[in-house]
Design a protein around this motif. Structure first.
Motif, PDB file in Angstrom:
ATOM      1  N   ASP A  38       0.958  -1.320  -0.059  1.00  0.00           N
ATOM      2  CA  ASP A  38      -0.013   0.101  -0.107  1.00  0.00           C
ATOM      3  C   ASP A  38       1.002   1.302   0.039  1.00  0.00           C
ATOM      4  O   ASP A  38       0.581   2.202  -0.642  1.00  0.00           O
ATOM      5  N   TYR A  39       2.050   1.268   0.849  1.00  0.00           N
ATOM      6  CA  TYR A  39       2.724   2.434   0.765  1.00  0.00           C
ATOM      7  C   TYR A  39       3.332   2.715  -0.457  1.00  0.00           C
ATOM      8  O   TYR A  39       3.265   4.095  -1.037  1.00  0.00           O
TER       9      TYR A  39
ATOM     10  N   SER B  98       0.717   4.114  -2.995  1.00  0.00           N
ATOM     11  CA  SER B  98       0.270   5.511  -2.889  1.00  0.00           C
ATOM     12  C   SER B  98       1.265   6.503  -3.382  1.00  0.00           C
ATOM     13  O   SER B  98       1.087   7.771  -3.216  1.00  0.00           O
TER      14      SER B  98
ATOM     15  N   ASN C 235       4.905   6.630  -2.915  1.00  0.00           N
ATOM     16  CA  ASN C 235       5.917   6.791  -1.873  1.00  0.00           C
ATOM     17  C   ASN C 235       7.193   6.218  -2.248  1.00  0.00           C
ATOM     18  O   ASN C 235       7.321   5.158  -2.631  1.00  0.00           O
TER      19      ASN C 235
END
Length: 96
Positions: free
Chosen positions: A12-13, A16, A18
């Protein structure tokens, strides 16, 4: 040789958008998402990436299988770093 844990954030990091940068006693890595891929690079020493030479780079699919493969690649790159360090090949790069 000490057991080292190289952290890689969850999927998920990266989904997104990042970037992630990690380091441990002279072994450094950066991971970032780009066009459905996780890109990774490693460098040695105590200088920032902009002032260092990339020692290895690889790309992986931006999915859980790719993230797992990336973790394995990082462990191999770290083991290669540790061998070079123990052999005294990195003294110049690891001098502060």
């Amino acid at each position: 040789m000490e057991e080292r844990v190289l952290e890689v954030p969850n999927l998920d990091y990266f989904e997104s958008g990042n970037d992630y940068v990690g380091s441990h006693r002279g072994f450094n890595y950066r991971i970032w998402p780009q066009e459905g891929q996780l890109l990774a690079e490693v460098w040695y020493g105590y200088f920032c990436r902009a002032k260092s030479a990339v020692e290895g780079e690889q790309s992986f699919l931006l999915d859980e299988e790719g993230r797992t493969a990336l973790e394995g690649w990082l462990k191999e790159a770290d083991a290669a770093f540790a061998e070079k360090k123990e052999a005294g090949e990195l003294e110049e790069k690891l001098r502060i």
